[in-house]
Design a protein around this motif. Sequence first.
Motif, PDB file in Angstrom:
ATOM      1  N   ASP A 112      -1.442   1.651  -8.235  1.00  0.00           N
ATOM      2  CA  ASP A 112      -2.989   1.823  -8.012  1.00  0.00           C
ATOM      3  C   ASP A 112      -3.654   0.321  -8.388  1.00  0.00           C
ATOM      4  OD1 ASP A 112      -5.805   2.381  -8.000  1.00  0.00           O
ATOM      5  OD2 ASP A 112      -5.890   4.123  -9.283  1.00  0.00           O
ATOM      6  N   THR A 113      -4.099  -0.241  -7.541  1.00  0.00           N
ATOM      7  CA  THR A 113      -4.624  -1.658  -7.545  1.00  0.00           C
ATOM      8  C   THR A 113      -5.739  -1.845  -8.586  1.00  0.00           C
ATOM      9  OG1 THR A 113      -5.775  -1.959  -5.579  1.00  0.00           O
ATOM     10  CG2 THR A 113      -3.566  -2.591  -5.592  1.00  0.00           C
ATOM     11  N   LEU A 151       0.716  -0.110   0.886  1.00  0.00           N
ATOM     12  CA  LEU A 151       1.310   1.161   1.264  1.00  0.00           C
ATOM     13  C   LEU A 151      -0.318   1.686   1.925  1.00  0.00           C
ATOM     14  CD1 LEU A 151       3.528   2.318  -1.562  1.00  0.00           C
ATOM     15  CD2 LEU A 151       4.236   1.483   0.780  1.00  0.00           C
ATOM     16  N   LYS A 152       0.056   2.703   2.751  1.00  0.00           N
ATOM     17  CA  LYS A 152      -0.651   3.368   3.383  1.00  0.00           C
ATOM     18  C   LYS A 152      -1.646   4.405   2.564  1.00  0.00           C
ATOM     19  CE  LYS A 152       0.967   3.097   8.303  1.00  0.00           C
ATOM     20  NZ  LYS A 152       1.322   3.683   9.476  1.00  0.00           N
ATOM     21  N   ALA A 167      -0.448  -0.723  -3.708  1.00  0.00           N
ATOM     22  CA  ALA A 167       0.269  -1.910  -3.674  1.00  0.00           C
ATOM     23  C   ALA A 167       1.929  -1.450  -3.790  1.00  0.00           C
ATOM     24  CB  ALA A 167      -0.031  -2.965  -4.537  1.00  0.00           C
ATOM     25  N   THR A 168       2.816  -2.069  -3.121  1.00  0.00           N
ATOM     26  CA  THR A 168       4.291  -1.907  -3.445  1.00  0.00           C
ATOM     27  C   THR A 168       4.529  -2.514  -4.861  1.00  0.00           C
ATOM     28  OG1 THR A 168       4.638  -3.871  -2.192  1.00  0.00           O
ATOM     29  CG2 THR A 168       4.683  -1.500  -0.945  1.00  0.00           C
ATOM     30  N   MET A 169       4.215  -3.805  -4.905  1.00  0.00           N
ATOM     31  CA  MET A 169       4.507  -4.509  -6.144  1.00  0.00           C
ATOM     32  C   MET A 169       3.261  -5.514  -6.152  1.00  0.00           C
ATOM     33  SD  MET A 169       8.478  -5.737  -5.846  1.00  0.00           S
ATOM     34  CE  MET A 169       8.346  -7.292  -4.844  1.00  0.00           C
ATOM     35  N   TYR A 327       1.833  -0.434 -16.614  1.00  0.00           N
ATOM     36  CA  TYR A 327       0.541  -0.973 -16.292  1.00  0.00           C
ATOM     37  C   TYR A 327       0.083  -2.187 -17.203  1.00  0.00           C
ATOM     38  CZ  TYR A 327      -0.551   1.908 -12.005  1.00  0.00           C
ATOM     39  OH  TYR A 327      -0.401   2.354 -10.987  1.00  0.00           O
ATOM     40  N   GLU A 328       0.059  -1.969 -18.459  1.00  0.00           N
ATOM     41  CA  GLU A 328      -0.345  -2.868 -19.395  1.00  0.00           C
ATOM     42  C   GLU A 328       0.622  -4.323 -19.090  1.00  0.00           C
ATOM     43  OE1 GLU A 328      -3.027  -3.086 -21.482  1.00  0.00           O
ATOM     44  OE2 GLU A 328      -3.343  -1.523 -20.175  1.00  0.00           O
ATOM     45  N   TYR A 329       1.885  -3.953 -18.880  1.00  0.00           N
ATOM     46  CA  TYR A 329       2.752  -5.013 -18.667  1.00  0.00           C
ATOM     47  C   TYR A 329       2.631  -5.815 -17.336  1.00  0.00           C
ATOM     48  CZ  TYR A 329       6.967  -7.775 -18.389  1.00  0.00           C
ATOM     49  OH  TYR A 329       7.920  -8.892 -18.207  1.00  0.00           O
TER      50      TYR A 329
END
Length: 427
Positions: A112-113, A151-152, A167-169, A327-329
């Motif tokens: 989740d961007t 991603l869609k 996002a994928t990465m 997510y923090e990383y």
Amino acid sequence: MAKISRRKLLKTGLAAGGTAIAAASCSNRGPTVITNKLQDVTLRLIGTGAAQINDIRVQAEKDLGFKIQMRALSTAENIQIAITQPKQYDIFDGEYFALPLVAPSGNLQAIDTRKIKEFDKITPIFTTGELYPGARVNASQGTAPRKVMFLKGKDSTEFASEPTDWATMIPFQYNADTLGYRPDLVGKKIESWADLFDPQFKGKTSLLDIPSIGIMDAAMVMEATGQMKFGDKGNMTREELDKVTNLLIEQKQAGQFRAFWKTFDESVNLMSSGEVVLQSMWSPAVTAVRARGIPCVYAPLKEGYRGWGGGLGLSKNLSGIKLDAAYEYLNWMLDGWVGGFLSRQGYYSAAPQNARKFMKPEEWNFWYEGKPAAIDIIDPFGKKIESKGAVRDGGSFTERMGNVVCWNSFMQQQVYLVYKWTEFIVA
């Protein structure tokens, strides 16, 4: 309730199931606090040696308050584990060209961007693909990161053609790759990919023995020599792969190559020893050779660069406080410390303006602006690699990344590619 940052909240241990809870109960039990402490979390990373560096692990643990385990693998092993053993890792540190293999497995969960606080600081190379008007990278061939970045939807394994919230990465490093050479041993300035096949260097050249990348370098050479012209070097046909392989075998049997390297250290040792004077190379490998006091140049070639990008993906098995920690990383990787550290090796940060905060102005000017070094340039491990007055090979960030013409790639004929590459290596 006073406003408190997500990171501070996590550090206080008020997290469970992805949500921090501090609830006052109306019952006789009084306030209830769920305390899965962040300090008890250990995140397992898999990746190649490019970023599985102890200094990064130590700094991350210091800043974030939880444990990091890093496992350095070859590119092939990294991809294989990502696809087949999702319970063996929490975070996948991989290249974008691997995503057409890894993403369809469903082993990475969409990122989740909106939870990536510095997402808007990421260079457009990864998001829109447009660096600046007219840049060669805008129309680059191969698996450009922009093609596999999104991603869609949250539960999708299909790549989106336009930016989405999923996002994928999350990218953190990338570079423009080219040939490295020993100026004291080659006797001339290397200006073209074609020089790799120059008979003058017979028995003194080397290619990278990773099929998806080595084949791209070979294609760059063959276009430069006029032996071939490709529709898309990053997605060759069977006929093109046949021809590339035949030409490579001809060069090998003629004795053009001294060796084929798979690891960073192999490339450094080949160049440092003088066994090889011109080869496929990575920027930090050139840096490592220079740190030994040996001259080595990363050649800005007229045909352009081969690009690559690396990012971090999240295992589908992550949930709860471990997902929060992951997510923090990701956020920490964009904060700037890692960007500054990797920039001193010659990589670029995905959020360059954040990296700049952790670099001396003279370092930024050398690595990103292409200006002459106003001070001696030191690598992240404390070794001098350039003297005052030196200029980075290839110049500025815009000059180097703007001239990426193809990216490390996954091809539709990938299985056939590996078969043909193996045929070349064993010939």
